[in-house]
Design an enzyme around this catalytic site. Structure first.
Site, PDB file in Angstrom:
ATOM      1  N   HIS A   1     -87.741  66.692  78.422  1.00 34.15           N
ATOM      2  CA  HIS A   1     -88.388  67.002  79.588  1.00 34.15           C
ATOM      3  C   HIS A   1     -87.222  67.559  80.396  1.00 34.15           C
ATOM      4  CE1 HIS A   1     -86.338  63.237  81.030  1.00 34.15           C
ATOM      5  NE2 HIS A   1     -87.299  62.533  79.838  1.00 34.15           N
TER       6      HIS A   1
ATOM      7  N   HIS B   1     -83.773  65.859  80.500  1.00 32.67           N
ATOM      8  CA  HIS B   1     -82.842  66.243  79.561  1.00 32.67           C
ATOM      9  C   HIS B   1     -82.518  67.751  79.843  1.00 32.67           C
ATOM     10  CE1 HIS B   1     -85.496  63.376  77.171  1.00 32.67           C
ATOM     11  NE2 HIS B   1     -84.317  62.970  76.876  1.00 32.67           N
TER      12      HIS B   1
ATOM     13  N   GLY C   1     -78.232  60.291  81.703  1.00 28.34           N
ATOM     14  CA  GLY C   1     -78.852  60.319  82.668  1.00 28.34           C
ATOM     15  C   GLY C   1     -78.772  58.909  83.704  1.00 28.34           C
TER      16      GLY C   1
ATOM     17  N   LYS D   1     -80.771  57.355  85.038  1.00 23.53           N
ATOM     18  CA  LYS D   1     -82.083  56.524  85.219  1.00 23.53           C
ATOM     19  C   LYS D   1     -81.864  55.460  84.089  1.00 23.53           C
ATOM     20  CE  LYS D   1     -85.622  57.506  82.464  1.00 23.53           C
ATOM     21  NZ  LYS D   1     -85.767  56.286  81.689  1.00 23.53           N
TER      22      LYS D   1
ATOM     23  N   SER E   1     -89.368  60.442  82.167  1.00 24.40           N
ATOM     24  CA  SER E   1     -89.207  59.507  81.133  1.00 24.40           C
ATOM     25  C   SER E   1     -90.150  59.979  79.874  1.00 24.40           C
ATOM     26  CB  SER E   1     -89.288  58.131  81.335  1.00 24.40           C
ATOM     27  OG  SER E   1     -89.322  57.242  80.328  1.00 24.40           O
TER      28      SER E   1
END
Length: 308
Positions: A34, A37, A147, A149, A185
């Protein structure tokens, strides 16, 4: 753009790049790519001569009751995103290529893997540390991009590189979000439309605490409670914790050094994670603390729609 499915073919493809002294950037992924990335890939393309992306759903990091079999896959779409983003080489191995018959050796990540997700996903970071170590040895990158996240994963990998002298620079790229704040995600694809709407409360809570911090609030308990007051639509809150951004040690009392406010929760049957950084003004930080967060801060300043 080249695609390699075996370690041998990848090694052959990379040999020429290394002989030419080119700087190799690496983005390890589990596919179903996504825009988050894409942000990692763009960082690599901007700072390296060639970019390698691996697409491998790593069975070693899934528990027996987790979603390995239904983890989303879209290899054709992944190839197109990589091609348009400027990737030089994709590595798409089978599980038997990474874990051949008789495979026995795993990497134990230690205390940094124990809190947060480690407390709820036993063995997860053992699988992450093992596959990342193998991929680093296979690709031999100069720089690898991850990332924000997955904040604890980044901490585990930094520790891994330091302790095993792997010689790879680790760059953490700020979380990419939907316009309403939800962190991107691959697992967002599991959410129903109603659950997708409810999931917004995670980032709303984190942003509320971050705003309070920016306005001068330093009490760790009040910051956590500020976030918790917004996170009311989840079905199960696994954790909402303030942790030292470098060591992941729990923070109590005043927040006087870089910290990460981290959350994990189930919305419906989907487990989501997110975090925000709480960073005191640079004048209040020691040199090693400035070094820890500077690469993230610098990238946030140029990330456009990234988190505040």
């Amino acid at each position: 753009m080249l695609t390699c499915r075996t370690i041998k073919s990848l090694t052959q493809c990379l040999k020429g790049y290394r002989a030419a002294g080119l700087r190799v950037g690496f983005v390890p992924t589990m596919g179903f790519l996504h825009e988050g990335h894409r942000a990692l890939i763009q960082e690599s393309v901007a700072h390296c001569d060639i970019t390698v992306v691996s697409i491998f759903v790593n069975p070693a990091q899934f528990g027996p009751t987790e979603d390995l079999d239904r983890y989303p896959r879209a290899l054709e779409r992944d190839h197109e995103l990589c091609r348009t983003a400027g990737v030089s080489l994709i590595f798409v191995p089978d599980a038997s290529e990474i874990y051949p018959p008789g495979f026995q050796i795993y990497v134990e990540p230690g205390p940094v893997a124990e809190p947060l997700c480690g407390a709820f996903r036993p063995g997860h970071f053992r699988g992450v540390a093992t596959v990342v170590t193998k991929l680093f040895h296979i690709v031999q990158p100069d720089v690898a991009f991850f990332g924000q996240k997955d904040f604890q994963q980044c901490a585990v990998i930094r520790q891994l590189v330091r302790d095993l002298n792997l010689g790879v620079e680790i760059v953490t790229v700020p979380t990419v979000r939907e316009p309403d704040g939800l962190a991107l995600s691959s697992r967002n694809s599991y959410l129903s439309s109603a659950d997708r709407e409810r999931a917004r409360c995670l980032s709303q809570g984190l942003f509320a605490a971050q705003a309070a911090f920016q306005e001068g609030e330093r009490d760790s308990q009040r910051l956590v409670e500020t976030a918790r007051a917004q996170i009311t639509e989840v079905d199960q809150l696994q954790y909402l914790e303030l942790r030292d951004a470098g060591t992941l040690a729990a923070i109590t009392g005043l927040v006087e050094r870089p910290a990460a406010l981290c959350v994990a929760a189930y919305v419906g049957t989907t487990r989501l994670i997110d975090n925000v950084l709480l960073t005191p003004p640079p004048t209040a930080l020691a040199d090693h603390e400035l070094e820890l967060v500077s690469h993230v801060i610098n990238r946030q300043a140029t990330a456009g729609a990234e988190e505040p």
